[in-house]
Write a protein that holds these residues in place. Structure first.
Motif, short mmCIF file in Angstrom:
data_model
loop_
_atom_site.label_atom_id
_atom_site.label_comp_id
_atom_site.label_asym_id
_atom_site.label_seq_id
_atom_site.Cartn_x
_atom_site.Cartn_y
_atom_site.Cartn_z
N LEU A 62 2.76 3.20 10.47
CA LEU A 62 2.78 3.69 9.09
C LEU A 62 4.13 3.41 8.43
O LEU A 62 4.19 3.04 7.25
CB LEU A 62 2.49 5.19 9.06
N ARG A 63 5.20 3.59 9.19
CA ARG A 63 6.53 3.32 8.64
C ARG A 63 6.68 1.85 8.27
O ARG A 63 7.18 1.51 7.18
CB ARG A 63 7.61 3.71 9.65
N LEU A 64 6.24 0.97 9.15
CA LEU A 64 6.35 -0.46 8.89
C LEU A 64 5.49 -0.89 7.71
O LEU A 64 5.90 -1.72 6.90
CB LEU A 64 5.95 -1.25 10.15
N CYS A 65 4.29 -0.32 7.61
CA CYS A 65 3.41 -0.66 6.49
C CYS A 65 3.99 -0.18 5.16
O CYS A 65 3.78 -0.81 4.12
CB CYS A 65 2.02 -0.05 6.70
N GLY A 66 4.70 0.93 5.19
CA GLY A 66 5.33 1.42 3.97
C GLY A 66 6.59 0.66 3.61
O GLY A 66 6.94 0.53 2.44
N GLN A 67 7.28 0.14 4.62
CA GLN A 67 8.56 -0.54 4.41
C GLN A 67 8.35 -2.01 4.04
O GLN A 67 8.89 -2.49 3.04
CB GLN A 67 9.39 -0.43 5.69
N GLU A 68 7.63 -2.72 4.85
CA GLU A 68 7.36 -4.15 4.61
C GLU A 68 5.96 -4.46 5.14
O GLU A 68 5.80 -4.88 6.29
CB GLU A 68 8.41 -5.03 5.31
N HIS A 94 -2.99 6.26 -0.06
CA HIS A 94 -1.79 5.84 -0.77
C HIS A 94 -1.97 4.47 -1.43
O HIS A 94 -0.99 3.83 -1.82
CB HIS A 94 -0.60 5.81 0.19
N GLY A 95 -3.22 4.06 -1.56
CA GLY A 95 -3.49 2.81 -2.26
C GLY A 95 -3.07 1.57 -1.51
O GLY A 95 -2.79 0.53 -2.11
N GLY A 96 -3.01 1.66 -0.18
CA GLY A 96 -2.61 0.52 0.62
C GLY A 96 -3.57 -0.65 0.50
O GLY A 96 -4.78 -0.46 0.40
N THR A 97 -3.03 -1.84 0.47
CA THR A 97 -3.86 -3.04 0.34
C THR A 97 -3.83 -3.90 1.60
O THR A 97 -4.32 -5.02 1.59
CB THR A 97 -3.40 -3.88 -0.86
#
Length: 257
Positions: A62-68, A94-97
Protein backbone atom coordinates in the motif's frame (compact mmCIF):
# COMPACT_ATOMS: atom_id res chain seq x y z
CA UNK A 1 16.31 -24.78 -8.01
CA UNK A 2 12.54 -24.19 -7.85
CA UNK A 3 10.20 -27.05 -8.58
CA UNK A 4 7.32 -25.51 -10.55
CA UNK A 5 4.89 -28.26 -9.64
CA UNK A 6 5.51 -27.84 -5.90
CA UNK A 7 5.33 -24.07 -6.13
CA UNK A 8 1.93 -23.81 -7.79
CA UNK A 9 2.71 -23.91 -11.49
CA UNK A 10 0.59 -26.22 -13.59
CA UNK A 11 2.59 -28.64 -15.69
CA UNK A 12 1.44 -28.27 -19.31
CA UNK A 13 2.96 -30.80 -21.76
CA UNK A 14 2.25 -28.41 -24.64
CA UNK A 15 3.66 -25.33 -22.92
CA UNK A 16 6.87 -25.45 -24.97
CA UNK A 17 4.78 -24.94 -28.11
CA UNK A 18 3.19 -21.73 -26.76
CA UNK A 19 4.64 -18.34 -27.75
CA UNK A 20 5.12 -16.48 -24.48
CA UNK A 21 3.90 -12.89 -24.41
CA UNK A 22 6.69 -10.51 -23.43
CA UNK A 23 6.66 -7.15 -21.73
CA UNK A 24 8.65 -4.01 -22.48
CA UNK A 25 9.97 -2.88 -19.12
CA UNK A 26 6.67 -2.15 -17.37
CA UNK A 27 6.99 -1.91 -13.58
CA UNK A 28 5.31 -4.76 -11.71
CA UNK A 29 5.01 -5.35 -7.96
CA UNK A 30 4.59 -8.92 -6.69
CA UNK A 31 3.05 -9.15 -3.21
CA UNK A 32 3.41 -12.65 -1.76
CA UNK A 33 4.80 -13.80 1.60
CA UNK A 34 5.77 -17.26 0.29
CA UNK A 35 9.46 -16.76 -0.66
CA UNK A 36 9.42 -19.58 -3.19
CA UNK A 37 6.28 -18.41 -4.97
CA UNK A 38 7.42 -14.78 -4.90
CA UNK A 39 10.77 -15.79 -6.44
CA UNK A 40 9.06 -17.93 -9.06
CA UNK A 41 6.67 -15.15 -10.11
CA UNK A 42 9.35 -12.47 -10.06
CA UNK A 43 11.81 -14.56 -12.06
CA UNK A 44 9.13 -15.49 -14.61
CA UNK A 45 8.10 -11.87 -15.06
CA UNK A 46 11.66 -10.54 -15.24
CA UNK A 47 12.59 -13.11 -17.89
CA UNK A 48 9.51 -12.00 -19.82
CA UNK A 49 10.78 -8.41 -19.91
CA UNK A 50 9.10 -6.78 -16.90
CA UNK A 51 10.83 -4.65 -14.25
CA UNK A 52 9.63 -6.60 -11.22
CA UNK A 53 9.87 -5.85 -7.50
CA UNK A 54 8.74 -8.06 -4.60
CA UNK A 55 7.38 -7.47 -1.12
CA UNK A 56 5.89 -9.95 1.38
CA UNK A 57 4.01 -7.17 3.20
CA UNK A 58 0.54 -5.85 2.41
CA UNK A 59 1.28 -2.62 4.32
CA UNK A 60 4.44 -2.08 2.27
CA UNK A 61 2.50 -2.73 -0.93
CA UNK A 62 0.00 0.00 0.00
CA UNK A 63 2.84 2.39 0.81
CA UNK A 64 4.56 1.73 -2.52
CA UNK A 65 1.31 2.11 -4.46
CA UNK A 66 0.69 5.44 -2.78
CA UNK A 67 4.26 6.66 -3.28
CA UNK A 68 5.09 5.50 -6.81
CA UNK A 69 2.35 3.26 -8.21
CA UNK A 70 3.56 0.32 -10.32
CA UNK A 71 2.03 -0.43 -13.70
CA UNK A 72 0.46 -3.59 -12.28
CA UNK A 73 0.08 -5.36 -8.93
CA UNK A 74 0.38 -9.17 -8.71
CA UNK A 75 -1.29 -9.90 -5.39
CA UNK A 76 -1.71 -12.90 -3.13
CA UNK A 77 -4.74 -12.77 -0.83
CA UNK A 78 -3.20 -14.43 2.24
CA UNK A 79 -0.63 -12.06 3.74
CA UNK A 80 0.70 -11.75 7.31
CA UNK A 81 -0.34 -8.15 7.97
CA UNK A 82 -2.84 -6.52 5.58
CA UNK A 83 -4.68 -9.20 3.61
CA UNK A 84 -5.11 -8.98 -0.15
CA UNK A 85 -8.84 -8.23 -0.07
CA UNK A 86 -8.21 -5.24 2.21
CA UNK A 87 -5.58 -3.99 -0.25
CA UNK A 88 -8.10 -4.24 -3.11
CA UNK A 89 -10.68 -2.37 -1.03
CA UNK A 90 -8.28 0.37 0.09
CA UNK A 91 -6.90 1.06 -3.38
CA UNK A 92 -10.42 1.10 -4.84
CA UNK A 93 -11.77 3.47 -2.19
CA UNK A 94 -8.92 5.91 -2.83
CA UNK A 95 -9.51 5.95 -6.56
CA UNK A 96 -6.48 3.83 -7.36
CA UNK A 97 -5.93 3.04 -11.02
CA UNK A 98 -3.29 0.31 -10.61
CA UNK A 99 -4.54 -2.90 -12.28
CA UNK A 100 -4.62 -5.81 -9.82
CA UNK A 101 -4.06 -9.44 -10.79
CA UNK A 102 -4.87 -11.71 -7.85
CA UNK A 103 -2.82 -14.93 -7.87
CA UNK A 104 -3.92 -17.15 -5.00
CA UNK A 105 -4.60 -20.71 -3.87
CA UNK A 106 -8.06 -19.63 -2.65
CA UNK A 107 -10.28 -21.15 -5.32
CA UNK A 108 -13.73 -20.76 -3.72
CA UNK A 109 -16.25 -19.02 -5.96
CA UNK A 110 -17.08 -16.65 -3.11
CA UNK A 111 -13.44 -15.52 -2.81
CA UNK A 112 -13.29 -14.83 -6.54
CA UNK A 113 -16.55 -12.86 -6.50
CA UNK A 114 -15.52 -10.81 -3.46
CA UNK A 115 -12.02 -10.15 -4.83
CA UNK A 116 -13.30 -8.87 -8.17
CA UNK A 117 -16.05 -6.89 -6.46
CA UNK A 118 -13.57 -5.12 -4.18
CA UNK A 119 -11.41 -3.91 -7.04
CA UNK A 120 -9.28 -6.75 -8.41
CA UNK A 121 -9.23 -6.69 -12.21
CA UNK A 122 -8.48 -10.39 -12.70
CA UNK A 123 -8.23 -13.52 -10.56
CA UNK A 124 -5.91 -16.46 -11.22
CA UNK A 125 -5.97 -19.60 -9.07
CA UNK A 126 -2.83 -21.62 -8.27
CA UNK A 127 -1.60 -23.82 -9.79
CA UNK A 128 -1.17 -21.65 -12.89
CA UNK A 129 0.74 -22.08 -16.11
CA UNK A 130 3.45 -19.61 -17.11
CA UNK A 131 1.80 -18.75 -20.47
CA UNK A 132 -1.48 -18.06 -18.68
CA UNK A 133 -0.06 -15.70 -16.08
CA UNK A 134 1.88 -13.81 -18.78
CA UNK A 135 -1.25 -13.57 -20.94
CA UNK A 136 -3.28 -12.20 -18.01
CA UNK A 137 -0.59 -9.64 -17.18
CA UNK A 138 -0.40 -8.55 -20.82
CA UNK A 139 -4.19 -8.19 -21.09
CA UNK A 140 -4.43 -6.07 -17.93
CA UNK A 141 -1.57 -3.79 -18.99
CA UNK A 142 -3.12 -3.35 -22.42
CA UNK A 143 -6.48 -2.47 -20.86
CA UNK A 144 -4.88 0.02 -18.47
CA UNK A 145 -2.93 1.61 -21.33
CA UNK A 146 -6.13 2.02 -23.34
CA UNK A 147 -7.72 3.80 -20.37
CA UNK A 148 -4.69 5.96 -19.59
CA UNK A 149 -3.75 7.14 -23.07
CA UNK A 150 -5.81 9.81 -24.84
CA UNK A 151 -7.25 8.72 -28.19
CA UNK A 152 -5.52 9.71 -31.42
CA UNK A 153 -8.72 11.33 -32.68
CA UNK A 154 -9.95 14.66 -31.28
CA UNK A 155 -11.16 14.25 -27.68
CA UNK A 156 -14.73 13.15 -27.24
CA UNK A 157 -17.06 13.20 -24.28
CA UNK A 158 -19.71 10.53 -23.85
CA UNK A 159 -22.80 11.93 -22.14
CA UNK A 160 -26.11 10.81 -20.76
CA UNK A 161 -28.22 13.19 -18.66
CA UNK A 162 -25.73 14.78 -16.21
CA UNK A 163 -23.28 11.86 -16.49
CA UNK A 164 -20.19 12.52 -18.62
CA UNK A 165 -17.10 10.51 -19.51
CA UNK A 166 -14.23 12.61 -20.88
CA UNK A 167 -12.24 10.24 -23.11
CA UNK A 168 -9.35 12.70 -23.39
CA UNK A 169 -8.75 13.09 -19.65
CA UNK A 170 -10.19 9.63 -18.86
CA UNK A 171 -12.41 11.20 -16.20
CA UNK A 172 -16.04 10.64 -15.25
CA UNK A 173 -18.37 13.23 -13.71
CA UNK A 174 -21.95 13.26 -12.46
CA UNK A 175 -22.86 16.92 -12.58
CA UNK A 176 -19.99 18.70 -10.82
CA UNK A 177 -18.98 15.58 -8.86
CA UNK A 178 -15.89 13.79 -10.11
CA UNK A 179 -16.13 9.99 -10.01
CA UNK A 180 -12.86 8.03 -9.54
CA UNK A 181 -12.86 4.81 -11.56
CA UNK A 182 -10.63 1.75 -11.74
CA UNK A 183 -9.68 0.60 -15.29
CA UNK A 184 -12.36 -2.12 -15.13
CA UNK A 185 -15.06 0.30 -13.93
CA UNK A 186 -14.05 2.74 -16.67
CA UNK A 187 -14.45 0.07 -19.32
CA UNK A 188 -17.90 -0.87 -18.01
CA UNK A 189 -19.10 2.74 -17.85
CA UNK A 190 -17.78 3.44 -21.34
CA UNK A 191 -19.69 0.39 -22.61
CA UNK A 192 -22.91 1.55 -20.95
CA UNK A 193 -22.53 5.09 -22.29
CA UNK A 194 -21.98 3.90 -25.85
CA UNK A 195 -25.23 1.88 -25.61
CA UNK A 196 -27.63 4.17 -23.74
CA UNK A 197 -31.21 2.97 -23.21
CA UNK A 198 -30.17 -0.50 -24.38
CA UNK A 199 -30.39 -3.60 -22.18
CA UNK A 200 -26.96 -5.27 -22.01
CA UNK A 201 -26.77 -8.89 -20.89
CA UNK A 202 -24.24 -10.21 -18.39
CA UNK A 203 -22.59 -12.22 -21.16
CA UNK A 204 -22.16 -9.09 -23.29
CA UNK A 205 -20.64 -7.22 -20.37
CA UNK A 206 -18.24 -10.10 -19.58
CA UNK A 207 -17.13 -10.35 -23.20
CA UNK A 208 -16.48 -6.60 -23.41
CA UNK A 209 -14.94 -5.93 -20.00
CA UNK A 210 -12.84 -9.06 -19.41
CA UNK A 211 -12.83 -10.78 -22.81
CA UNK A 212 -13.44 -14.14 -21.10
CA UNK A 213 -16.08 -15.62 -18.82
CA UNK A 214 -16.56 -15.51 -15.07
CA UNK A 215 -19.69 -16.41 -13.15
CA UNK A 216 -22.68 -14.06 -13.39
CA UNK A 217 -22.13 -12.88 -9.80
CA UNK A 218 -18.91 -11.16 -10.86
CA UNK A 219 -20.82 -8.90 -13.25
CA UNK A 220 -23.43 -8.25 -10.57
CA UNK A 221 -20.75 -7.13 -8.12
CA UNK A 222 -19.00 -4.93 -10.69
CA UNK A 223 -22.26 -3.23 -11.68
CA UNK A 224 -23.13 -2.78 -8.01
CA UNK A 225 -19.75 -1.15 -7.35
CA UNK A 226 -20.12 1.22 -10.31
CA UNK A 227 -23.73 1.98 -9.38
CA UNK A 228 -22.59 2.97 -5.89
CA UNK A 229 -20.42 5.67 -7.49
CA UNK A 230 -22.87 6.82 -10.19
CA UNK A 231 -26.09 6.55 -8.15
CA UNK A 232 -25.07 7.03 -4.50
CA UNK A 233 -28.70 7.64 -3.48
CA UNK A 234 -29.58 4.10 -4.59
CA UNK A 235 -31.24 2.49 -7.62
CA UNK A 236 -34.75 3.47 -6.49
CA UNK A 237 -33.95 7.18 -6.44
CA UNK A 238 -35.63 9.21 -9.19
CA UNK A 239 -32.20 10.38 -10.46
CA UNK A 240 -30.74 6.85 -10.75
CA UNK A 241 -29.25 6.04 -14.15
CA UNK A 242 -28.12 2.39 -13.90
CA UNK A 243 -31.03 -0.03 -13.75
CA UNK A 244 -31.37 -3.79 -13.47
CA UNK A 245 -33.71 -5.40 -15.99
CA UNK A 246 -34.55 -8.63 -14.21
CA UNK A 247 -33.84 -11.73 -16.28
CA UNK A 248 -32.12 -9.75 -19.04
CA UNK A 249 -29.28 -7.55 -17.81
CA UNK A 250 -28.60 -3.87 -17.18
CA UNK A 251 -29.55 -0.57 -18.80
CA UNK A 252 -28.18 2.97 -18.61
CA UNK A 253 -31.08 5.40 -18.80
CA UNK A 254 -33.84 7.20 -16.96
CA UNK A 255 -36.46 5.21 -15.11
CA UNK A 256 -39.03 3.58 -17.38
CA UNK A 257 -42.46 5.01 -16.57
Amino acid sequence: MLDGHDRGVAQDPGASDVTLIRGSGQRLLVVDDDPGMAELLATTLRLAGYDTSVTPSGAEALRLCGQEPPDLLVLDLTLPDVDGLSICRTLGEHGGTVPILVVTARDAVEDKIVGLALGADDYLVKPFSVPEVLARVHALLRRARTVAEPPVEPPATLRYADLALDEHRRQARRGERRIPLTPTEYKLLEYLLTHPERVLSKDQIMDHVWEYRFRDQVVEKLVSRLRGKIDPAGPRDASALIHTVRGFGYRLGGRVR
